[in-house]
Each structure stands twice: as C-alpha cells, then as structure tokens.
Design a protein around this motif. Structure first.
Motif, short mmCIF file in Angstrom:
data_model
loop_
_atom_site.label_atom_id
_atom_site.label_comp_id
_atom_site.label_asym_id
_atom_site.label_seq_id
_atom_site.Cartn_x
_atom_site.Cartn_y
_atom_site.Cartn_z
N ASN A 128 -20.99 26.30 17.14
CA ASN A 128 -20.44 27.83 16.81
C ASN A 128 -19.10 27.85 16.22
N ARG A 129 -18.52 28.81 15.68
CA ARG A 129 -17.46 28.72 15.21
C ARG A 129 -16.20 28.36 16.14
N GLN A 132 -14.69 24.48 17.00
CA GLN A 132 -13.63 23.71 16.18
C GLN A 132 -12.17 23.97 17.07
N SER A 152 -22.34 28.44 13.26
CA SER A 152 -21.11 27.97 12.78
C SER A 152 -21.13 28.54 11.23
#
Length: 285
Positions: A128-129, A132, A152
């Motif tokens: 997912n986002r 990162q 993501s």
C-alpha cells in the motif's frame, strides 16, 4: 484523520478499474489486512479469474497460515499453498539489512513461475501507499520482477484500507498488522529455526494472555525484548503477571526478560540502519 468517503469511493473505483484491466491475476496472499482486501475486490471484479497463493515457511506464523486458508475459503477463491525455503538461503540466514530483498526475490520468483505455468499474466501483492515510508528493501525485489501493487497504485493508505475493509464486511478490517517472524531478530544475528520457534511461541503466549493490538517478541539471543501496546504495560507491573511471563520465556531458553517501555514500534529494529546511515552521512561532511 478519518478518510473522506468520496475520496475513498474514488480510490475503490480506481482499484476496481486496475484489476479489470489486468483481467486475470495471481495474488500473493498472506491473510493480512491488505492482501485480504485486494483478494476481495479482485474476486468481485474478476470472478473466477483469481488465484490466491500463500507462501509457507518457518518464518510464517501458524495462525497466519490458518487465517489465509479460512479467508480464501470464505471468499470462494482458488487457493494454493506453496512451501518456500528461506532458511536454505545462506545470505538470508546471515540476516543482512537487505534480507527482505533476498526473501522477496526468491518467493516472488517462484510465484512468477507458477503464474507463467497456469496462465496468469499478472502477479500482484498487497503493498500500500504507506509502505514507502519505512525501510522496505523487499519492494525493490518485487518491482524488479514486474510484480504490481494495485492498492499502492490506487493510492490507498493503511487507514483507508481498514475503513474500506469494514465497509465491505471483511473480518480483517481491525486485524493487527503482522510481519514475518524473521523481522523479530536483530540484523546480523543469524536467523535459525530455533529462534523463529521461540518468537512464535512467545507471541502466541502473549496473545493467549488477552493482550490487545500489536505484539512483538524481539529475539536478542539471551535477551528477549517484549513490545506491546502502551495501554497493556500496566498489566505487566503486577507481580503475578511478571512472574508468569518471566517463567514462560525462561522456559523458552531466554536468560533475561525485558519489557520495552516505549511499547510497540513498527520496524523498531530499523533504528540501527537509520543510525548507521546518519553516521555515514556525518562522516562524509
């Protein structure tokens, strides 16, 4: 911050569109919050053109294996379990900072082979986002192999994934996040089946005590460092609880039993990497 309903609906639609474009997918399925939502949406969009594959090894907690089996069955998805052998990889066993890269490269190479043999043009995972933001060398490995992360790509955060999971009536919406058992062993301390077994037994014991939320048993050889939710720490100040916990972990082979007073911290072992990077940076000035 509570996710905006309209924004979340837009991201959900984006996720559906991405999966529709793929047409047929093999999903790396752990049974966790992220991969369960991805599997649910893929099943809704692609019907029977979805294969969930769960990798099993000494680094996989038994309760996670059971969850994956039960969830795939409940969602009516074809499910394949494959055995992986990270402990046969000498570089992984040495436990370097990039051990996740070594593991992911090996695991997902196997998934790519399965996908090729069975006619699935895409291998996807539940990244997912928010992934990162932490040190995640495994992401580099799957990108090199061409694995995609639709959650993501749809810019879904962990919090949004939980909200959307609740809206879709998934039992995982409030499930604690888990990482592989090897993540409990400090870098450069060799990963062994015995250490992984100690970690798994310890975390299972703490769950049976009724502790809420996140639990981590960090294996520092003779020392075990317990990370629990801050609101559970007062329970450990009681004599009976301390005695029970101490006796159990000494029975596992630890000589010193410690409680991290900061409570659970995601990726706490990555602090040594951050400190080393800062030291190198200062030395280059």
């Amino acid at each position: 911050m509570i996710p905006n309903d309209d924004d979340l609906a837009t991201k959900h639609q984006h996720l559906q569109n991405l999966l529709k474009e793929m047409g047929r997918v093999l999903i790396a399925f752990s049974g966790g919050v992220d991969s369960t939502l991805l599997l649910k949406v893929a099943r809704d969009v692609l019907d029977d053109e979805v294969l969930a594959v769960t990798a099993l090894s000494e680094t996989t907690p038994r309760h996670e294996r059971k969850d994956a089996i039960d969830l795939a069955k409940a969602l009516g998805v074809k499910h394949l379990q494959v055995q992986t052998h990270e402990l046969k990889l000498p570089e992984f066993v040495k436990n370097p900072e990039n051990k996740c890269y070594i593991c992911k490269k090996d695991r997902f190479s196997g998934l790519m082979e399965i996908a090729k043999k069975k006619g699935y043009p895409y291998v996807i995972d539940g990244g997912n986002r928010d992934d990162q933001r932490d040190y995640r060398p495994g992401i580099m490995a799957i990108r090199e192999l061409g694995v995609r992360s639709p959650l993501s790509e749809a810019k879904l955060s962990k919090k949004e994934i939980r909200v959307l999971s609740k809206q879709l009536n998934l039992p995982t919406w409030n499930k604690p996040s888990y990482a592989c058992l090897a993540s409990r062993i400090p870098y450069h301390s060799s990963i062994t089946a015995e250490k992984l077994s100690q970690v798994e037994a310890g975390e299972e014991f703490l769950r049976e005590l009724g502790l809420s939320g996140q639990i981590r048993v960090r294996n520092h050889r003779e020392i075990v460092r317990l990370e629990i939710e801050p609101n559970d720490i007062p329970r450990f100040m009681q004599f009976a609880m301390r005695k029970r916990v101490t006796e159990f972990f000494k029975g596992l082979g630890f000589k010193y039993i410690t409680l991290d007073l900061e409570g659970y911290n995601m990726g706490s072992l990555n602090r040594v990497i951050a400190a080393a990077q800062k030291e190198r940076h200062n030395g280059q000035r």
